[in-house]
Design a protein around this motif. Structure first.
Motif, short mmCIF file in Angstrom:
data_model
loop_
_atom_site.label_atom_id
_atom_site.label_comp_id
_atom_site.label_asym_id
_atom_site.label_seq_id
_atom_site.Cartn_x
_atom_site.Cartn_y
_atom_site.Cartn_z
N GLU A 72 0.82 -1.27 0.04
CA GLU A 72 0.01 -0.09 -0.03
C GLU A 72 0.92 1.15 0.06
O GLU A 72 0.43 2.32 0.00
CB GLU A 72 -1.12 -0.25 1.23
N HIS A 73 2.14 1.20 0.18
CA HIS A 73 2.84 2.34 0.17
C HIS A 73 3.04 3.27 -1.13
O HIS A 73 2.78 4.42 -0.94
CB HIS A 73 4.56 1.85 0.50
N ALA B 79 0.29 3.92 -2.97
CA ALA B 79 -0.71 4.77 -3.06
C ALA B 79 -0.33 5.83 -2.13
O ALA B 79 -0.89 7.14 -2.46
CB ALA B 79 -1.95 3.97 -2.54
N VAL C 266 -7.96 7.92 -4.43
CA VAL C 266 -7.48 7.40 -3.17
C VAL C 266 -8.53 7.60 -2.05
O VAL C 266 -8.97 6.67 -1.23
CB VAL C 266 -6.25 7.72 -2.64
N LEU D 248 -10.62 4.58 -0.37
CA LEU D 248 -10.52 4.13 0.85
C LEU D 248 -11.70 4.23 1.88
O LEU D 248 -12.32 3.43 2.70
CB LEU D 248 -9.49 5.15 1.47
N SER E 11 -8.38 -4.00 1.27
CA SER E 11 -7.90 -2.67 1.03
C SER E 11 -6.67 -2.70 0.31
O SER E 11 -6.25 -1.68 -0.45
CB SER E 11 -7.55 -2.19 2.42
N HIS E 12 -5.57 -3.68 0.57
CA HIS E 12 -4.52 -3.91 -0.37
C HIS E 12 -4.55 -3.76 -1.73
O HIS E 12 -4.02 -3.24 -2.50
CB HIS E 12 -3.71 -5.12 0.14
N ASN F 33 -5.95 -0.36 -2.93
CA ASN F 33 -4.74 0.88 -2.83
C ASN F 33 -3.75 0.39 -3.82
O ASN F 33 -3.19 1.26 -4.60
CB ASN F 33 -4.25 0.60 -1.65
N SER F 34 -3.66 -0.88 -4.28
CA SER F 34 -2.76 -1.28 -5.31
C SER F 34 -2.97 -0.78 -6.58
O SER F 34 -1.88 -0.38 -7.58
CB SER F 34 -2.22 -2.84 -5.06
N THR G 36 0.29 -7.48 -6.24
CA THR G 36 0.01 -7.17 -4.62
C THR G 36 -1.37 -7.85 -4.23
O THR G 36 -1.48 -8.50 -3.10
CB THR G 36 -0.27 -5.56 -4.57
N THR H 19 -11.62 0.34 -6.97
CA THR H 19 -10.64 1.45 -7.75
C THR H 19 -10.67 1.53 -8.94
O THR H 19 -10.76 2.68 -9.35
CB THR H 19 -9.14 1.17 -7.01
#
Length: 300
Positions: free
Chosen positions: A52-53, A55, A154, A158, A201-202, A205-206, A240, A262
């Motif tokens: 998730e970094h 994002a 994002v 989320l 959520s991973h 966000n990916s 991911t 997403t």
């Protein structure tokens, strides 16, 4: 007309494929996880920590762009945008620190460590602003729209994902009781049980890395770089998402719905977000299709 028919046909095909996968996963989720889950896989653990970094890095970058682009705005809106940009930078930066410390290092930061993290984030923000001061106004204007798209995408995914998580109550595969007696299909919400498997959520966000081609196009990247951005976004999203299945953290249907949220939100924002920037004092340099001399178009 032919283009519209093609778009409608493609949309119908994608919807049919999604429905087929959703139905199949609803029947086979447990069997798929039993066959593929390997919670000890080191590569899946790496994606659990860092998946998730990117994002959050995009959100932090968007905050930097919004702060810098505020100098091109009328005075009445400049301060408001800069305050928003500072809040975005701080939130995204602290989220990155929290994910790295908690997931990667397994530690809770002390007050002093959090203060040091804030100072490091401030130093990084100052360096970014100094670099952005040298960026031409025309390019910064294009990146300004990409920054707003980032916040909406994002922030929207989320909100949707975590709202569903809080009320669906699905138990993660790795947390199932012996005999899998507490397993539930994805279409069976269990209420507020504290379990948060559905959706992933991973995965959501990916797939926010679909913004990479938007940034590449706004920065006037060469076609080869634009293609590389598309490939990187697709590979990161797939890797991911699959890692969460291997880690036993999610079922296939969790990944399907998380990614779909997403991707659909990205398509809707790109289609309906106004082409002109939201402030009359900032000129948009985005030209018409086929007439924009600034670089490749990423319109879908």
């Amino acid at each position: 007309m032919n283009s519209r028919r093609y778009t409608c046909a493609a949309a119908a095909g994608c919807l049919a494929l999604w429905a087929a996968l959703a139905l199949w996963f609803g029947q086979r989720d447990l069997q798929i996880s039993l066959a593929l889950a390997s919670p000890g896989a080191s590569w899946a653990r790496w994606f659990e920590i860092y998946g998730e970094h990117p994002a959050m890095l995009l959100v932090w970058t968007a905050g930097q762009l919004l702060f810098s682009a505020a100098r091109l705005l009328p005075a009445r809106t400049r301060l408001l945008q800069r305050l928003l940009a500072l809040a975005v930078q701080l939130t995204a930066g602290l989220a990155l620190v929290h994910m790295t410390a908690g997931r990667g290092l397994g530690m809770e930061l002390s007050a002093l460590q959090w203060a040091l993290a804030v100072l490091l984030l401030a130093a990084a923000a100052i360096a970014a602003q100094l670099a952005l001061l040298r960026m031409p106004a025309e390019r910064l204007t294009r990146l300004h729209r990409a920054a707003w798209l980032t916040l909406l995408l994002v922030g929207g995914e989320l909100a949707l994902v975590h709202s569903l998580k809080s009320v669906w109550g699905r138990v993660r595969f790795r947390d199932l009781l012996p005999g899998y007696t507490d397993y539930t299909a994805w279409y069976t919400p269990m209420g507020r049980t504290g379990n948060r498997s559905f959706p992933s959520s991973h995965a959501a966000n990916s797939w926010a890395l679909l913004l990479l081609p938007v940034y590449a196009s706004a920065a006037l990247a060469r076609p080869a770089i634009l293609r590389a951005a598309w490939i990187a976004a697709l590979l990161w999203g797939l890797a991911t998402s699959f890692s969460r299945l291997v880690a036993g953290a999610h079922y296939a249907s969790d990944l399907l719905v998380g990614a779909s949220i997403t991707i659909l939100l990205f398509l809707l924002l790109w289609r309906y977000m106004p082409l002109e920037l939201p402030y009359s004092g900032m000129k948009s340099y985005r030209g018409q299709r086929g007439q924009d001399p600034s670089g490749p178009d990423v319109r879908l």
